[in-house]
Design a protein around this motif. Sequence first.
Motif, PDB file in Angstrom:
ATOM      1  N   TRP A 112       0.781  -1.197   0.021  1.00 45.57           N
ATOM      2  CA  TRP A 112       0.027   0.168  -0.077  1.00 45.57           C
ATOM      3  C   TRP A 112       0.847   1.348  -0.020  1.00 45.57           C
ATOM      4  O   TRP A 112       1.746   1.371   0.682  1.00 45.57           O
ATOM      5  CB  TRP A 112      -0.867   0.069   1.037  1.00 45.57           C
ATOM      6  N   LYS A 113       0.474   2.215  -0.777  1.00 43.42           N
ATOM      7  CA  LYS A 113       0.942   3.566  -1.009  1.00 43.42           C
ATOM      8  C   LYS A 113       0.045   4.555  -0.869  1.00 43.42           C
ATOM      9  O   LYS A 113      -1.018   4.500  -1.577  1.00 43.42           O
ATOM     10  CB  LYS A 113       1.922   3.684  -2.023  1.00 43.42           C
ATOM     11  N   LEU A 114      -0.150   5.278   0.100  1.00 40.88           N
ATOM     12  CA  LEU A 114      -1.142   6.503   0.258  1.00 40.88           C
ATOM     13  C   LEU A 114      -0.681   8.056   0.197  1.00 40.88           C
ATOM     14  O   LEU A 114       0.450   8.146   0.806  1.00 40.88           O
ATOM     15  CB  LEU A 114      -1.685   6.022   1.567  1.00 40.88           C
ATOM     16  N   SER A 115      -1.550   8.866  -0.318  1.00 42.21           N
ATOM     17  CA  SER A 115      -1.168  10.041  -0.344  1.00 42.21           C
ATOM     18  C   SER A 115      -2.231  11.232   0.354  1.00 42.21           C
ATOM     19  O   SER A 115      -3.472  10.782  -0.233  1.00 42.21           O
ATOM     20  CB  SER A 115      -0.561  10.545  -1.483  1.00 42.21           C
ATOM     21  N   PHE A 116      -2.200  11.985   0.982  1.00 42.19           N
ATOM     22  CA  PHE A 116      -2.892  12.869   1.345  1.00 42.19           C
ATOM     23  C   PHE A 116      -2.552  14.459   0.570  1.00 42.19           C
ATOM     24  O   PHE A 116      -1.563  14.710   0.823  1.00 42.19           O
ATOM     25  CB  PHE A 116      -3.213  13.180   2.883  1.00 42.19           C
ATOM     26  N   GLY A 117      -3.583  15.349   0.136  1.00 41.56           N
ATOM     27  CA  GLY A 117      -3.202  16.503  -0.449  1.00 41.56           C
ATOM     28  C   GLY A 117      -4.530  17.438  -0.370  1.00 41.56           C
ATOM     29  O   GLY A 117      -5.645  16.933  -0.011  1.00 41.56           O
ATOM     30  N   PHE A 118      -4.113  18.523  -0.668  1.00 40.91           N
ATOM     31  CA  PHE A 118      -5.215  19.720  -1.019  1.00 40.91           C
ATOM     32  C   PHE A 118      -4.691  20.526  -1.813  1.00 40.91           C
ATOM     33  O   PHE A 118      -3.566  20.753  -2.258  1.00 40.91           O
ATOM     34  CB  PHE A 118      -5.557  20.414   0.448  1.00 40.91           C
ATOM     35  N   PHE A 119      -5.664  21.423  -2.573  1.00 38.85           N
ATOM     36  CA  PHE A 119      -5.337  22.433  -3.363  1.00 38.85           C
ATOM     37  C   PHE A 119      -6.103  23.661  -2.924  1.00 38.85           C
ATOM     38  O   PHE A 119      -7.019  23.669  -2.618  1.00 38.85           O
ATOM     39  CB  PHE A 119      -5.411  22.016  -4.991  1.00 38.85           C
ATOM     40  N   THR A 120      -5.499  24.785  -3.195  1.00 40.09           N
ATOM     41  CA  THR A 120      -6.117  25.947  -3.028  1.00 40.09           C
ATOM     42  C   THR A 120      -6.136  26.733  -4.357  1.00 40.09           C
ATOM     43  O   THR A 120      -4.879  26.550  -5.333  1.00 40.09           O
ATOM     44  CB  THR A 120      -5.443  26.872  -2.051  1.00 40.09           C
ATOM     45  N   GLU A 121      -6.989  27.543  -4.658  1.00 43.15           N
ATOM     46  CA  GLU A 121      -7.010  28.193  -6.250  1.00 43.15           C
ATOM     47  C   GLU A 121      -7.984  29.422  -6.070  1.00 43.15           C
ATOM     48  O   GLU A 121      -8.736  29.712  -5.311  1.00 43.15           O
ATOM     49  CB  GLU A 121      -7.941  27.214  -7.169  1.00 43.15           C
ATOM     50  N   PHE A 122      -7.381  30.226  -6.916  1.00 41.89           N
ATOM     51  CA  PHE A 122      -8.030  31.685  -7.186  1.00 41.89           C
ATOM     52  C   PHE A 122      -8.446  31.791  -8.534  1.00 41.89           C
ATOM     53  O   PHE A 122      -7.547  31.502  -9.540  1.00 41.89           O
ATOM     54  CB  PHE A 122      -7.252  32.773  -6.633  1.00 41.89           C
ATOM     55  N   GLN A 123      -9.637  32.111  -8.992  1.00 47.89           N
ATOM     56  CA  GLN A 123      -9.906  32.540 -10.530  1.00 47.89           C
ATOM     57  C   GLN A 123     -10.670  33.840 -10.387  1.00 47.89           C
ATOM     58  O   GLN A 123     -11.450  34.159  -9.576  1.00 47.89           O
ATOM     59  CB  GLN A 123     -10.773  31.092 -10.925  1.00 47.89           C
ATOM     60  N   GLN A 124     -10.537  34.292 -11.733  1.00 39.54           N
ATOM     61  CA  GLN A 124     -11.275  35.405 -11.944  1.00 39.54           C
ATOM     62  C   GLN A 124     -12.102  35.358 -13.242  1.00 39.54           C
ATOM     63  O   GLN A 124     -11.829  34.886 -14.294  1.00 39.54           O
ATOM     64  CB  GLN A 124     -10.292  36.652 -11.981  1.00 39.54           C
ATOM     65  N   LEU A 125     -13.330  35.517 -13.282  1.00 39.31           N
ATOM     66  CA  LEU A 125     -14.125  35.495 -14.394  1.00 39.31           C
ATOM     67  C   LEU A 125     -14.616  36.955 -14.757  1.00 39.31           C
ATOM     68  O   LEU A 125     -15.001  37.768 -13.840  1.00 39.31           O
ATOM     69  CB  LEU A 125     -15.605  34.607 -13.893  1.00 39.31           C
TER      70      LEU A 125
END
Length: 307
Positions: A112-125
Motif C-alpha cells: 500500500w502507498k497512500l497520499s493526502f493532499g489539498f489544493f487552493t485556487e483563485f480564479q477570476q471571471l
Amino acid sequence: MKKLIHLTLLLLVSLATLQAQDEAIFMHYTVSPILINPAAAGFDEQYNLQFNARMQWTGFDDSPRTIAARYNGPLGRTFGLGIGVWSESAAQLRRSKLQLDYAFRYPINDDWKLSFGFFTEFQQLTVDGDITSGQFYDPADDVLENLLNGDGQFDAALGIYGTFRENTYGGITFNNLVSSRLSTIAGTGTSESFFSYYTFMLGHRFELTQQKVTLEPSLMMRQIRNAPYQMDLNLKAGFLDDQLVAGLSYRAGLGAMGLLLGTRLTNFNLYYSYDVSFQRFQKYNTGSHEITVALQFKKRNKKKTDQ
C-alpha cells in the motif's frame, strides 16, 4: 432572428461551462490523475511538466477554448508540490485560474502507498467590455456588472490518492469546500454538507506480459457545484511497454464518447483525444479536441561522492 438564437444559446452554455468550477474539464486525467486529485502531486516520484489544450464544440462560433500549463513533482522523500495556470474563453466570457497543489505521501507497507493532499485556487471571471454597446445591455444587472469588473473567487479541495500493489489505484477529492460554505452562509444556496461535492476514481492495470500489452479499466464519478452528475467509464490499453497508448471513454452523465491516442518516448509524452456528444447540441458542432504534451524527469537518488 436565427443569429440571435445562436448567440443566446452560446452565452447560456458558455456561462454554465465556465461557472461550473470544472476541475475535470480535461479528459486526460486517465494519464494524468493530478488533473482531478491534488494528492497525486509527486506521487510517481517524477518531475512532471505538462501543457494541455482543449477545443470544445469545434465548428461553433466562439466555442469554449481552454489552455493550461502545470508542474508537479516530489519535494524530499514524503512531500509533493504542484502549480497550474488556466486560461479559458467562451463567447465574451474569460476565466483565469491559478491553482497550488500540496501532497504528503505515506507508504504504509510494501503493498500500500497512500497520499493526502489539498489544493487552493483563485480564479477570476470577466466579460469583454464591448458587451456594453449591445442592445441587450442592462446597467442594473448586478451579475453582469460584477463580471465587467472581474468576479474573483477562491476555493479549495481535499484529496486522497493511493495504490495497492502498484496496479490498483484510486482516490477521492472533496471539491468546492470554500465556495459551498460561502454560498450557504450568504443564503444564496441550499444548505450543503462539507463533503457534498466530490470526484472519485478507481482503476486497475492488467499486464499481459506475453503480448506486451496492458489493459486498464477505470471509473470516475463526479458531483461538483453548478454541474450535472457525471460518471465516466474508461478503458485504456498500452502496447510495446506503453510506448503506444489507446483508450475509449464513455461519459454516462452527459452522454459523450471519447477516443484517446498517445505515445510515450523516454521523457516525452504526447496524447490526443476526440469526443462527441449524444445530446441535441452535437448537431451544432463537430466534436471536441484535446491535446496534452508532457515532459517527465525521474527523481535522482543522492549518492555519496566521498572518495
